[in-house]
Structures are given as C-alpha cells and as structure tokens.
Design a protein around this motif. Structure first.
Motif, PDB file in Angstrom:
ATOM      1  N   ASP A  12       0.845  -1.186   0.512  1.00  0.00           N
ATOM      2  CA  ASP A  12       0.402   0.186   0.024  1.00  0.00           C
ATOM      3  C   ASP A  12       0.426   1.291   0.154  1.00  0.00           C
ATOM      4  O   ASP A  12       1.146   1.928  -1.067  1.00  0.00           O
ATOM      5  N   TRP A  13       1.576   1.693   0.662  1.00  0.00           N
ATOM      6  CA  TRP A  13       2.778   2.615   0.971  1.00  0.00           C
ATOM      7  C   TRP A  13       3.303   2.791  -0.165  1.00  0.00           C
ATOM      8  O   TRP A  13       3.539   3.882  -0.906  1.00  0.00           O
ATOM      9  N   THR A  14       3.960   1.760  -0.963  1.00  0.00           N
ATOM     10  CA  THR A  14       4.258   2.050  -2.243  1.00  0.00           C
ATOM     11  C   THR A  14       3.606   2.214  -3.007  1.00  0.00           C
ATOM     12  O   THR A  14       3.713   3.179  -4.328  1.00  0.00           O
ATOM     13  N   LYS A  15       2.488   1.782  -3.562  1.00  0.00           N
ATOM     14  CA  LYS A  15       1.134   1.783  -4.332  1.00  0.00           C
ATOM     15  C   LYS A  15       0.971   3.614  -4.380  1.00  0.00           C
ATOM     16  O   LYS A  15       0.716   4.206  -5.574  1.00  0.00           O
ATOM     17  N   VAL A  16       0.808   4.136  -2.904  1.00  0.00           N
ATOM     18  CA  VAL A  16       0.528   5.459  -3.347  1.00  0.00           C
ATOM     19  C   VAL A  16       1.154   5.927  -4.009  1.00  0.00           C
ATOM     20  O   VAL A  16       1.174   7.619  -3.893  1.00  0.00           O
ATOM     21  N   GLN A  17       2.795   5.925  -2.977  1.00  0.00           N
ATOM     22  CA  GLN A  17       3.637   6.489  -3.661  1.00  0.00           C
ATOM     23  C   GLN A  17       3.706   6.904  -5.327  1.00  0.00           C
ATOM     24  O   GLN A  17       4.263   7.479  -5.667  1.00  0.00           O
ATOM     25  N   GLU A  18       3.650   5.757  -5.644  1.00  0.00           N
ATOM     26  CA  GLU A  18       4.420   5.220  -7.424  1.00  0.00           C
ATOM     27  C   GLU A  18       2.464   6.381  -7.748  1.00  0.00           C
ATOM     28  O   GLU A  18       3.232   7.069  -8.855  1.00  0.00           O
ATOM     29  N   PHE A  19       1.436   6.294  -6.657  1.00  0.00           N
ATOM     30  CA  PHE A  19       0.185   7.446  -7.590  1.00  0.00           C
ATOM     31  C   PHE A  19       1.261   8.450  -7.370  1.00  0.00           C
ATOM     32  O   PHE A  19       0.348   9.823  -8.533  1.00  0.00           O
ATOM     33  N   ALA A  20       1.460   8.957  -6.445  1.00  0.00           N
ATOM     34  CA  ALA A  20       1.951  10.413  -6.690  1.00  0.00           C
ATOM     35  C   ALA A  20       3.292  10.602  -7.423  1.00  0.00           C
ATOM     36  O   ALA A  20       3.036  12.051  -7.773  1.00  0.00           O
ATOM     37  N   LYS A  21       3.693  10.117  -7.442  1.00  0.00           N
ATOM     38  CA  LYS A  21       4.724  10.185  -8.642  1.00  0.00           C
ATOM     39  C   LYS A  21       3.471  10.412  -9.911  1.00  0.00           C
ATOM     40  O   LYS A  21       4.515  11.040 -10.804  1.00  0.00           O
ATOM     41  N   SER A  22       3.350   8.993 -10.594  1.00  0.00           N
ATOM     42  CA  SER A  22       2.748   9.509 -11.621  1.00  0.00           C
ATOM     43  C   SER A  22       2.239  10.624 -12.048  1.00  0.00           C
ATOM     44  O   SER A  22       1.758  11.044 -13.616  1.00  0.00           O
ATOM     45  N   LYS A  23       1.183  11.149 -10.911  1.00  0.00           N
ATOM     46  CA  LYS A  23       0.706  12.643 -10.979  1.00  0.00           C
ATOM     47  C   LYS A  23       1.619  13.650 -10.971  1.00  0.00           C
ATOM     48  O   LYS A  23       1.108  15.493 -11.275  1.00  0.00           O
ATOM     49  N   TRP A  25       3.117  14.926  -7.928  1.00  0.00           N
ATOM     50  CA  TRP A  25       2.717  15.546  -7.042  1.00  0.00           C
ATOM     51  C   TRP A  25       4.432  15.716  -6.336  1.00  0.00           C
ATOM     52  O   TRP A  25       4.096  16.428  -5.430  1.00  0.00           O
ATOM     53  N   ILE A  26       5.027  14.483  -6.621  1.00  0.00           N
ATOM     54  CA  ILE A  26       6.290  13.930  -6.088  1.00  0.00           C
ATOM     55  C   ILE A  26       7.029  13.552  -6.290  1.00  0.00           C
ATOM     56  O   ILE A  26       6.911  13.079  -8.032  1.00  0.00           O
ATOM     57  N   SER A  27       8.355  13.725  -6.702  1.00  0.00           N
ATOM     58  CA  SER A  27       9.411  12.921  -7.451  1.00  0.00           C
ATOM     59  C   SER A  27      10.322  11.527  -7.664  1.00  0.00           C
ATOM     60  O   SER A  27      10.720  11.464  -7.756  1.00  0.00           O
ATOM     61  N   LEU A  44      13.145   3.530  11.048  1.00  0.00           N
ATOM     62  CA  LEU A  44      13.033   3.799   9.239  1.00  0.00           C
ATOM     63  C   LEU A  44      12.700   5.065   9.127  1.00  0.00           C
ATOM     64  O   LEU A  44      12.166   5.551  10.232  1.00  0.00           O
ATOM     65  N   TYR A  45      13.215   5.282   7.980  1.00  0.00           N
ATOM     66  CA  TYR A  45      12.404   6.913   7.974  1.00  0.00           C
ATOM     67  C   TYR A  45      12.044   6.686   6.342  1.00  0.00           C
ATOM     68  O   TYR A  45      12.169   6.217   5.629  1.00  0.00           O
ATOM     69  N   LEU A  46      10.951   7.026   6.188  1.00  0.00           N
ATOM     70  CA  LEU A  46      10.015   6.448   4.943  1.00  0.00           C
ATOM     71  C   LEU A  46       9.686   8.787   4.327  1.00  0.00           C
ATOM     72  O   LEU A  46       9.440   9.352   5.449  1.00  0.00           O
ATOM     73  N   MET A  47      10.782   9.127   3.699  1.00  0.00           N
ATOM     74  CA  MET A  47      11.100  10.072   2.626  1.00  0.00           C
ATOM     75  C   MET A  47      10.609   9.945   1.638  1.00  0.00           C
ATOM     76  O   MET A  47      10.009   9.160   0.183  1.00  0.00           O
ATOM     77  N   THR A  48       9.570  11.461   1.426  1.00  0.00           N
ATOM     78  CA  THR A  48       9.164  11.595  -0.010  1.00  0.00           C
ATOM     79  C   THR A  48       9.690  13.294  -0.007  1.00  0.00           C
ATOM     80  O   THR A  48       9.431  13.927   0.217  1.00  0.00           O
ATOM     81  N   THR A  49       9.946  13.136  -1.808  1.00  0.00           N
ATOM     82  CA  THR A  49      10.714  13.831  -2.106  1.00  0.00           C
ATOM     83  C   THR A  49       9.203  14.777  -3.141  1.00  0.00           C
ATOM     84  O   THR A  49       8.896  14.359  -4.267  1.00  0.00           O
ATOM     85  N   PHE A  50       9.620  17.168  -2.805  1.00  0.00           N
ATOM     86  CA  PHE A  50       8.643  17.107  -4.571  1.00  0.00           C
ATOM     87  C   PHE A  50       9.374  18.540  -3.684  1.00  0.00           C
ATOM     88  O   PHE A  50       9.689  19.301  -2.862  1.00  0.00           O
TER      89      PHE A  50
END
Length: 102
Positions: A12-23, A25-27, A44-50
């Motif tokens: 789920d987490w990766t699925k949501v990140q890939e969705f945001a990347k496809s839009k 919204w994140i790089s 763990l650190y969950l990192m999102t770049t935008f």
C-alpha cells in the motif's frame, strides 16, 4: 510485527507513492533504514521528495484523488493506520528543505 509492516510498505505505501509520482505531485520516495539508531531514534525513515507544498484547495483535491485511487475513505485509512499501531510507533514527521549555496 516487522513482517506485517514490511508487507504494508511494499504494498500500500509504495502503491500510493507511485500514484503520487505518476501525477507529478512528488519526484521521489525512499525507505531509509537507521542501522545505528541511538536512543529515541526511529528504525525507519519514510522519505518523500516534492518541489512545493500544495495549498489547501489543492491538498483537498489530491486527497479526493487518493481516496478514489485507494478505494477507501479517510475514515477507513485512519482505521487502517491505527491498526498498524500494534506493530509500529510513529515518532513524528519532519519537513526538510534542501539548501543550495550560490
């Protein structure tokens, strides 16, 4: 617990990140493992770049798209997140900005 959380991150987490990347919204996104954690530090650190933080209206629009993509409501997502409390502890979140000297 660790196995359940690893499965959540891989699905789920990766699925949501890939969705945001496809839009656009994140790089990028990453999962960093803290190999030498000190007292009180996360495992763990969950990192999102935008590039920028969306305003309230854009955030609401994106949330609706996330809900439709995940086929769940905010309430369901909160419940699912709460269920993960049996095997994870959320420490906090950080917002870091990159500094590029000129």
């Amino acid at each position: 617990g660790a196995f359940k959380y690893a499965n959540h991150l891989a699905s789920d987490w990766t699925k949501v990140q890939e969705f945001a990347k496809s839009k656009g919204w994140i790089s990028d996104y990453k999962i960093l493992i803290n190999e030498n954690q000190r007292d009180g530090e996360p495992t763990l650190y969950l990192m999102t770049t935008f590039a920028s933080i969306p305003d309230a209206a854009e955030s609401e629009r994106r949330n609706k798209e996330y809900d439709a993509f995940m086929k769940s409501s905010a309430e369901q997502q909160i419940t699912e997140s709460g269920n993960r409390a049996e095997y994870r502890t959320v420490k906090s979140s950080m917002l870091l900005r990159e500094y590029k000297p000129r």
